[in-house]
Design an enzyme around this catalytic site. Structure first.
Site, mmCIF file in Angstrom:
data_model
loop_
_atom_site.group_PDB
_atom_site.id
_atom_site.type_symbol
_atom_site.label_atom_id
_atom_site.label_comp_id
_atom_site.label_asym_id
_atom_site.label_seq_id
_atom_site.Cartn_x
_atom_site.Cartn_y
_atom_site.Cartn_z
ATOM 1 N N ASP A 200 -27.783 14.719 -35.636
ATOM 2 C CA ASP A 200 -27.845 13.423 -36.298
ATOM 3 C C ASP A 200 -27.537 13.536 -37.795
ATOM 4 O OD1 ASP A 200 -28.823 10.558 -36.035
ATOM 5 O OD2 ASP A 200 -30.149 11.254 -37.636
ATOM 6 N N HIS B 263 -24.956 3.753 -29.821
ATOM 7 C CA HIS B 263 -26.138 2.907 -29.985
ATOM 8 C C HIS B 263 -26.238 2.293 -31.378
ATOM 9 C CE1 HIS B 263 -26.962 6.720 -31.715
ATOM 10 N NE2 HIS B 263 -28.096 6.308 -32.224
ATOM 11 N N ASP B 264 -25.273 2.572 -32.236
ATOM 12 C CA ASP B 264 -25.296 2.032 -33.605
ATOM 13 C C ASP B 264 -24.196 1.014 -33.857
ATOM 14 O OD1 ASP B 264 -27.391 3.741 -34.323
ATOM 15 O OD2 ASP B 264 -26.018 5.340 -34.933
ATOM 16 N N GLU C 80 -22.848 14.274 -35.842
ATOM 17 C CA GLU C 80 -22.548 12.882 -36.173
ATOM 18 C C GLU C 80 -22.026 12.791 -37.605
ATOM 19 O OE1 GLU C 80 -24.650 8.513 -36.580
ATOM 20 O OE2 GLU C 80 -25.538 10.278 -37.487
ATOM 21 N N ASP D 31 -30.476 15.140 -28.752
ATOM 22 C CA ASP D 31 -30.246 14.728 -30.127
ATOM 23 C C ASP D 31 -31.120 15.610 -31.005
ATOM 24 O OD1 ASP D 31 -29.492 12.878 -32.261
ATOM 25 O OD2 ASP D 31 -29.227 11.436 -30.634
HETATM 26 C C1 NOJ Z 1 -27.878 7.967 -36.913
HETATM 27 C C2 NOJ Z 1 -28.426 7.494 -35.602
HETATM 28 O O1 NOJ Z 1 -27.394 7.365 -34.676
HETATM 29 C C3 NOJ Z 1 -29.136 6.183 -35.895
HETATM 30 O O2 NOJ Z 1 -29.490 5.509 -34.723
HETATM 31 C C4 NOJ Z 1 -30.327 6.495 -36.753
HETATM 32 O O3 NOJ Z 1 -30.977 5.302 -37.107
HETATM 33 C C5 NOJ Z 1 -29.916 7.228 -38.027
HETATM 34 N N1 NOJ Z 1 -28.968 8.276 -37.792
HETATM 35 C C6 NOJ Z 1 -31.109 7.854 -38.697
HETATM 36 O O4 NOJ Z 1 -31.570 8.925 -37.932
#
Ligand code: NOJ
Length: 539
Positions: free
Chosen positions: A200, A334-335, A264, A98
């Site tokens: 990210d 994970h989000d 992302e 990442d």
């Molecule tokens: C996206 C990530 O997937 C998430 O987990 C993170 O909190 C935010 N970006 C900030 O980096």
């Protein structure tokens, strides 16, 4: 595309805190991942995306980095990381890291220097601004994690910008030194042998130069919607420079051989296409081939689980991609709430068939292959700052980050001690060890599908054509040089009878219940699908 491995790879996304704890501190680590490489190999996985393992105060669990060159001691050290890369490569498994370019931790030395005084030489590395005359923040921009995106710094009498937590100040990418420093980070890890990056929050990288207010969102429902949605984030993200920067990044990594970058972005199809276009402009055709690139296609996570919605979206996405542009599909991360929670255990099996038979690079979120579900986290045990800032709205991400369920022993074999997040109550049923023995488990289904894909030119290279069937059925053909496959997915719990006029017979390769004889010849003119059933046929 000349890049060889990317055309056939199945990615597995590891959230390292929750995968395997090797040193009994209740938190997963790199040696834990090394211990489980054989499992991943056996599953058929060809690449791993590691959520951040850099040094971090862990306010956002690694997405707040205080040193991009150091592995956090919670996870191990650089030697462990090198060992992981070496062992994974021996097994033909690629590792992508990442990369978090939009922000650092507020404990990063650069931010400490930047915030030391108004005329610090590092001041411009971050985004600082004086208050309005009334002392209020410079504009109405909101943080994704709640509240204003501006944090008041008493010491220097200015606000700094943070698109996420206040402990995650945004870097100023308009400063050339910042850009240079961040590209150096990439170089360090590439030289060490990583196979690419998941980047990210790339769409946040640049903000409007004039710091204009975001417009009000007319459909916002106060008290109901995520507070971030009160304004349309026109000026705090999606600035055109960000496409250019993505292209620069690809150009930079293109100097290395056989790398992969995925960014992302939660975006519409037209927005995703802009990323591809920007990158291919920067990498003229004859120079392409060292790097494979795609923006994440995260739409399947939020689409309503309806065959017609999936057909419409995938048809459009697939048709919009140009030759050589790499598609990808993701069911969870994970989000976001886990797939088995969103659509149920039986439909999660149908979804697995879809994920692994569509074109492009599939990403599996750890634990989805054993049917893990979200775990309700008692208030007192909440870790995620998102949930702490905006409680009770279902925005918290702890539920989908619980420990991997390895066996039916205490703590599901994840750790010898109590893990950082509770283990799901269903771990005695859903765990790797039991499911490996059960020929009809969801894990067996995933394994079969991945192995089918790994050995199928049709699934790796073939074209995609959807078929009009009925509102509950999503059916498509994958056609390659070596043959054709028909995928039929029943999105409903109702039994269905379908007449595929163009195909008389099909050879059954996989069905979602794993209860039909392999290679059985089936009459496709009168195909009966049980409720929640999916099939792959050779036709
Ligand atoms: C996206 C990530 O997937 C998430 O987990 C993170 O909190 C935010 N970006 C900030 O980096």
């Amino acid at each position: 595309m000349q890049n060889s491995w990317i055309n056939s790879v199945v990615f597995y996304h590891i959230y390292p805190r929750s995968f395997k704890d090797s040193n009994s501190d209740g938190i997963g680590d790199l040696n834990g991942i090394i211990e489980k490489l054989d499992y991943l190999k056996d599953l058929g996985v060809g690449g791993i995306w590691l959520s951040p393992v850099y040094k971090s105060p862990m306010v956002d669990f690694g997405y707040d980095i205080s040193d991009y060159y150091v592995i956090d001691s919670i996870f191990g050290n650089l030697e462990d990381f090198k060992l992981l890369i070496g062992k994974a490569h021996q097994k033909n498994i690629k590792i992508i890291m990442d990369f978090v370019p939009n922000h650092t931790s507020d404990k990063h030395p650069l931010f400490l220097k930047s915030s030391a005084s108004k005329d610090s030489p590092w001041r411009d590395y971050y985004i600082w601004h004086e208050p309005k005359k009334n002392g209020h923040p410079p504009n109405n921009w909101l943080s994704v994690f709640g509240g204003s995106a501006w944090e008041w710094d008493k010491q220097t009498g200015e606000y700094y910008l943070h698109s996420f937590l206040k402990e995650q100040p945004d870097l100023n990418w308009r400063n050339p030194v910042v850009r240079k420093l961040m590209f150096q980070v990439l170089k360090f890890w590439l030289d060490l042998g990583v196979d690419g990056f998941r980047v990210d929050a790339i769409h946040h990288l640049y903000k409007d130069k004039l710091l204009r207010n975001n417009p009000k969102n007319p459909s916002f429902k106060p008290g109901k919607d995520d507070p971030f949605d009160e304004f349309t984030p026109l000026y705090i993200k999606w600035q055109p420079e960000m496409f250019e920067e993505t292209a620069n990044l690809c150009h930079f990594i293109n100097k290395y051989k056989d790398k992969f970058v995925v960014t992302e972005v939660y975006g519409e199809i037209y927005q995703l296409m802009k990323f591809y276009q920007a990158c291919s402009k920067k990498l003229p055709k004859k120079k392409q081939g060292c790097i494979a690139f795609c923006p994440f296609n995260l739409q399947l996570i939020s689409l309503p689980w309806k065959a017609s919605a999936y057909k419409t979206f995938i048809d459009e996405y697939d048709a919009t991609l140009c030759n050589g542009e790499l598609p990808n599909y993701v069911l969870g991360n994970h989000d976001r709430s886990r797939i088995a929670t969103r659509i149920g255990t039986l439909q999660a099996r149908v979804a697995a068939i879809m994920l692994l038979t569509l074109r492009g690079v599939p990403f599996i979120y750890y634990g989805d292959e054993i049917g893990m579900k979200d775990v309700t986290i008692p208030k007192k045990m909440v870790f995620d700052p998102f949930e702490k800032n905006i409680p009770g709205k279902g925005l918290g991400r702890d539920p989908e980050r619980t420990p991997m369920q390895w066996d039916n022993k205490p703590h599901a074999g994840f750790s010898k001690v109590t893990p950082w997040l509770p283990v799901s109550g269903d771990f005695k049923k859903f765990n790797v060890s039991s499911e490996l023995k059960d020929k009809k488990s969801i894990l067996s289904l995933y394994k079969k599908l991945i192995h089918l894909r790994n050995n199928s030119e049709v699934l790796q290279e073939g074209k995609y054509y959807s078929l009009p069937v009925s509102t509950d059925i999503f059916a498509y053909i994958r056609a390659g040089e070596t043959g054709k496959l028909l995928v039929v997915l029943n999105f409903s719990a109702k039994k269905q009878t379908i007449n595929f006029k163009n195909f008389a017979k099909g050879k059954m390769l996989i069905n979602s219940y794993l209860d039909t004889k392999h290679e059985k010849i089936v009459d496709l003119n009168k195909l009966i699908l049980q409720g929640n059933e999916g099939y792959v046929f050779a036709v």
